[in-house]
Design a protein around this motif. Structure first.
Motif, PDB file in Angstrom:
ATOM      1  N   MET B 164       0.815  -1.213   0.000  1.00 20.78           N
ATOM      2  CA  MET B 164       0.000   0.000   0.000  1.00 20.78           C
ATOM      3  C   MET B 164       0.854   1.271   0.000  1.00 20.78           C
ATOM      4  O   MET B 164       0.421   2.301  -0.519  1.00 20.78           O
ATOM      5  N   ARG B 165       2.057   1.185   0.593  1.00 17.50           N
ATOM      6  CA  ARG B 165       2.911   2.378   0.677  1.00 17.50           C
ATOM      7  C   ARG B 165       3.189   2.943  -0.710  1.00 17.50           C
ATOM      8  O   ARG B 165       3.124   4.148  -0.930  1.00 17.50           O
ATOM      9  N   GLU B 166       3.459   2.028  -1.626  1.00 18.12           N
ATOM     10  CA  GLU B 166       3.777   2.465  -2.992  1.00 18.12           C
ATOM     11  C   GLU B 166       2.599   3.230  -3.605  1.00 18.12           C
ATOM     12  O   GLU B 166       2.755   4.289  -4.193  1.00 18.12           O
ATOM     13  N   PHE B 167       1.401   2.675  -3.431  1.00 18.27           N
ATOM     14  CA  PHE B 167       0.214   3.334  -3.989  1.00 18.27           C
ATOM     15  C   PHE B 167      -0.064   4.661  -3.270  1.00 18.27           C
ATOM     16  O   PHE B 167      -0.465   5.644  -3.891  1.00 18.27           O
ATOM     17  N   LYS B 168       0.173   4.672  -1.961  1.00 21.24           N
ATOM     18  CA  LYS B 168      -0.077   5.900  -1.197  1.00 21.24           C
ATOM     19  C   LYS B 168       0.878   7.012  -1.627  1.00 21.24           C
ATOM     20  O   LYS B 168       0.505   8.179  -1.721  1.00 21.24           O
ATOM     21  N   GLU B 169       2.107   6.603  -1.888  1.00 19.28           N
ATOM     22  CA  GLU B 169       3.112   7.576  -2.362  1.00 19.28           C
ATOM     23  C   GLU B 169       2.682   8.194  -3.679  1.00 19.28           C
ATOM     24  O   GLU B 169       2.795   9.404  -3.880  1.00 19.28           O
ATOM     25  N   VAL B 170       2.174   7.353  -4.556  1.00 17.43           N
ATOM     26  CA  VAL B 170       1.691   7.857  -5.847  1.00 17.43           C
ATOM     27  C   VAL B 170       0.563   8.841  -5.608  1.00 17.43           C
ATOM     28  O   VAL B 170       0.511   9.931  -6.191  1.00 17.43           O
ATOM     29  N   PHE B 181       1.545   7.793 -12.152  1.00 14.84           N
ATOM     30  CA  PHE B 181       0.225   7.970 -11.551  1.00 14.84           C
ATOM     31  C   PHE B 181      -0.822   7.146 -12.305  1.00 14.84           C
ATOM     32  O   PHE B 181      -1.607   6.413 -11.706  1.00 14.84           O
ATOM     33  N   VAL B 182      -0.811   7.279 -13.625  1.00 15.56           N
ATOM     34  CA  VAL B 182      -1.834   6.598 -14.442  1.00 15.56           C
ATOM     35  C   VAL B 182      -1.704   5.083 -14.307  1.00 15.56           C
ATOM     36  O   VAL B 182      -2.705   4.371 -14.178  1.00 15.56           O
ATOM     37  N   GLN B 183      -0.455   4.619 -14.293  1.00 20.42           N
ATOM     38  CA  GLN B 183      -0.238   3.164 -14.171  1.00 20.42           C
ATOM     39  C   GLN B 183      -0.797   2.634 -12.844  1.00 20.42           C
ATOM     40  O   GLN B 183      -1.496   1.621 -12.809  1.00 20.42           O
ATOM     41  N   ALA B 184      -0.482   3.350 -11.759  1.00 20.40           N
ATOM     42  CA  ALA B 184      -0.951   2.907 -10.438  1.00 20.40           C
ATOM     43  C   ALA B 184      -2.469   2.973 -10.367  1.00 20.40           C
ATOM     44  O   ALA B 184      -3.137   2.049  -9.891  1.00 20.40           O
ATOM     45  N   ARG B 185      -3.026   4.086 -10.839  1.00 24.54           N
ATOM     46  CA  ARG B 185      -4.487   4.262 -10.787  1.00 24.54           C
ATOM     47  C   ARG B 185      -5.189   3.164 -11.594  1.00 24.54           C
ATOM     48  O   ARG B 185      -6.140   2.540 -11.119  1.00 24.54           O
ATOM     49  N   ASP B 186      -4.697   2.924 -12.817  1.00 23.44           N
ATOM     50  CA  ASP B 186      -5.371   1.937 -13.670  1.00 23.44           C
ATOM     51  C   ASP B 186      -5.214   0.516 -13.136  1.00 23.44           C
ATOM     52  O   ASP B 186      -6.139  -0.292 -13.227  1.00 23.44           O
ATOM     53  N   ALA B 187      -4.024   0.231 -12.580  1.00 15.96           N
ATOM     54  CA  ALA B 187      -3.812  -1.117 -12.033  1.00 15.96           C
ATOM     55  C   ALA B 187      -4.762  -1.372 -10.868  1.00 15.96           C
ATOM     56  O   ALA B 187      -5.405  -2.424 -10.781  1.00 15.96           O
ATOM     57  N   MET B 188      -4.861  -0.383  -9.977  1.00 12.41           N
ATOM     58  CA  MET B 188      -5.732  -0.569  -8.814  1.00 12.41           C
ATOM     59  C   MET B 188      -7.191  -0.664  -9.228  1.00 12.41           C
ATOM     60  O   MET B 188      -7.941  -1.530  -8.778  1.00 12.41           O
TER      61      MET B 188
END
Lengths: 302, 303
Positions: B164-170, B181-188
């Motif tokens: 979660m830390r990685e996603f929170k950092e983004v 940002f887009v990669q993390a958002r779309d993956a989640m």
């Protein structure tokens, strides 16, 4: 009310599968939309074609193919891959180059000991009819694939098509919420909160999916497909694969409701949304009826 | 393929190709698998065994061939069973499923002889069973849902916090619209979408299960109720929202996915945060009750 269809893995993109029946006469190929899925998008065609066979007997004589593709890339290459799948799936035999069920039915499995689990192959007859069913962008992929099929042919070849071409250009097109008149990408999610949660999430994602956004109303890709299809509809009014029948949900908030010039108009379904429109249930039979509507007229024995 | 036995063999072959070969390949390389934990893989192997068992009890699969398959893959099944016992994970499965494991892997009884209430079902129940299997196989072999399920259910708290830390950092630092940002958002969000779609389909399937095609007659019987219950139990370990930890993690993941969307929301960030996110979370929360989460009213303390 027994199981009529049996599932089988078939060659094609990851996740593609089929439901075969004993003596098929019709092949129905389902193509999902972006961020769709060959299992969940069409749920529950898979069960209801058997459960409701007494009312819709054509389904009992239909093989169902659920095509899968990744939700990336552009329409043209996706359509090329889809045509490749059709070519691989329906082998041609005989003097008339008729289309037969694929060799994967039935299939085998090798156990670790080397022992093979198989069921005997049965003689099958060629299909009489192909129905291409598309949802959302799946419909656009089908329309582009039909154009790719027709483009290299002369007028005479189109009118007297045989073999490969005949099977595909004489296919029937049935679309659920097609994106062929453009995608809405400017909607507010707050306006969708009366719909199902997966519909909101899908809208959130599609509204900013680059490929989906490129299919907004007036996009060159859609304009080209529409223009070329409508010109061909005028020139070849008897080619069924150029004319679609589309079914939209009155609550669709993902695509614009519309048709091409010679397409058949169809009333919207009052309580259905972009994703629920193609999901039959025991309270909603319309998708089952819609796909096979008018087939008896085409194939007398059915 | 007129013979019933041929049809059963065909069903089994599809099951092996559509689910088992993927589970088996992953499990065979479990020590080297960088995506999935051995706990996840062991539960997935045992889930496949439960489907095999259910298929035999309902006559969807042929008993002799299913036995042969079990003998051939017995080392994998036994290894998975021993692993979940060693890690005290047997509680992930319901008491009837635990009894099936105990009976089938003890060597004391003939294979597939313990019915646990599922036998002699009307043939018409095979239709929804086949539909459930098709749906479940698709979910089970999807790498995105496998990974998140593994994290939700089996990761330790530090491991989960790392994810979660990685996603929170983004969410906090990456520029909205940037590649990261887009990669993390779309993956989640694609993972959330897949899970929510699955939960919706599964709920609809169970609702449709009892409805007869003639709507004036219900075909609800004790048999179909048992079958429905077994189907729920077999998959319950994946999204086991009875467990507070899994429940909290999934909601945390969902909230963060929605926050990422809020940065570019056309509705406006305030509308997104105050109205849309809570509405989506609430709707997902209702779906979660089918997977063991307490009813929403209980959680918010309503009477």
């Amino acid at each position: 009310m027994n199981l009529v269809h049996f599932p089988a893995s078939i060659s094609g993109p990851e996740g593609t599968y089929a439901l075969f029946t004993e003596k098929p006469e019709v092949a129905v190929v389902f193509v999902h939309g972006f961020l769709g899925d060959p299992r969940k998008t069409w749920y529950n065609f898979q069960g209801l074609v058997d459960e409701l066979q007494a009312s819709y007997h054509v389904w009992g004589r239909s093989d169902l193919f659920f095509y899968s593709y990744p939700s990336r890339g552009q329409i043209k290459p996706l359509a090329e891959q889809f045509r490749e799948f059709l070519d691989q799936t329906f082998p041609r035999h005989g003097r008339n180059q008729q289309f037969y069920p694929p060799p994967q039915r039935p299939q085998g499995y090798a156990l670790p000991s080397g022992r093979m689990m198989t069921v005997p192959t049965k003689q099958s007859s060629p299909y009489k009819l192909l129905i291409l069913v598309g949802h959302s962008t799946g419909a656009v992929i089908i329309r582009e694939a039909i154009l790719q099929e027709i483009r290299p042919l002369t007028a005479e070849q189109i009118n007297n098509a045989t073999g490969n071409n005949a099977f595909i250009i004489n296919a029937l097109l049935r679309f659920f919420a097609p994106a062929h008149r453009g995608a809405m990408c400017s909607g507010l999610i707050g306006a969708l909160l009366h719909l199902s949660v997966s519909e909101w999430l899908l809208a959130l994602m599609l509204y900013s999916n680059p490929l989906f956004v490129s299919l907004q109303k007036g996009s060159p890709v859609l304009e080209d497909i529409k223009k070329e299809t409508e010109e061909l509809q005028d020139k070849f009014p008897n080619i069924s694969a150029l004319k679609a029948i589309s079914l939209f949900g009155a609550k669709d908030s993902i695509v614009y409701i519309g048709k091409y010039k010679a397409d058949v108009d169809c009333p919207t379904e009052p309580n259905q949304t972009h994703t629920s429109i193609c999901k039959p249930s025991k309270d909603y039979f319309r998708p089952l009826e819609f796909v096979i509507d008018g087939i008896s007229a085409r194939t007398a024995s059915l | 393929m007129a013979l019933v036995q041929e049809r059963q063999v065909s069903n089994l072959i599809f099951f092996l190709r559509d689910r088992w070969q993927f589970v088996c390949q992953d499990a065979a390389a479990s020590e080297k698998n960088i995506f999935l934990s051995q706990e996840y893989l062991s539960c997935a192997v045992l889930e496949s065994f439960f489907w095999l068992d259910l298929g035999v009890q309902t006559t969807y699969f042929p008993k002799p061939e299913a036995r042969r398959v079990t003998y051939e893959y017995f080392p994998q099944f036994l290894k998975a069973y021993e692993h979940i016992q060693e890690k005290l994970l047997i509680q992930k499965f319901s008491p009837p499923l635990q009894r099936i494991l105990d009976s089938e892997f003890s060597g004391r009884t003939e294979l597939f002889s313990l019915t646990e209430g599922v036998n002699n079902l009307p043939e018409e129940t095979l239709i929804p069973l086949q539909a459930v299997l098709l749906l479940g196989n698709g979910f089970a072999r999807d790498r995105d849902t496998q990974t998140i399920t593994d994290s939700l259910v089996f990761k330790s708290t530090p491991e989960w916090n790392d994810v979660m830390r990685e996603f929170k950092e983004v969410n906090e630092k990456a520029k909205p619209g940037s590649k990261r940002f887009v990669q993390a958002r779309d993956a989640m969000s694609s993972t959330v979408l897949k899970i929510v779609q699955y939960m919706e389909c599964f709920r609809d399937l169970l609702l449709d299960f009892d409805k007869a095609t003639n709507v004036s007659e219900s075909r609800r019987t004790a048999d179909t109720a048992t079958l429905k219950q077994r189907i729920k139990e077999i998959q319950a370990w994946q999204l086991d929202f009875r467990e507070r930890l899994v429940f909290d993690r999934f909601l945390e993941f969902l909230q963060l996915a929605l926050e990422l969307w809020g940065h570019g929301a056309k509705d406006g960030p305030i509308e997104h945060r105050t109205r849309i996110t809570p509405a989506i979370v609430r709707a997902v929360r209702v779906l979660m009750t089918d997977w063991g989460a307490p009813p929403l009213a209980l959680e918010v303390g309503a009477s």
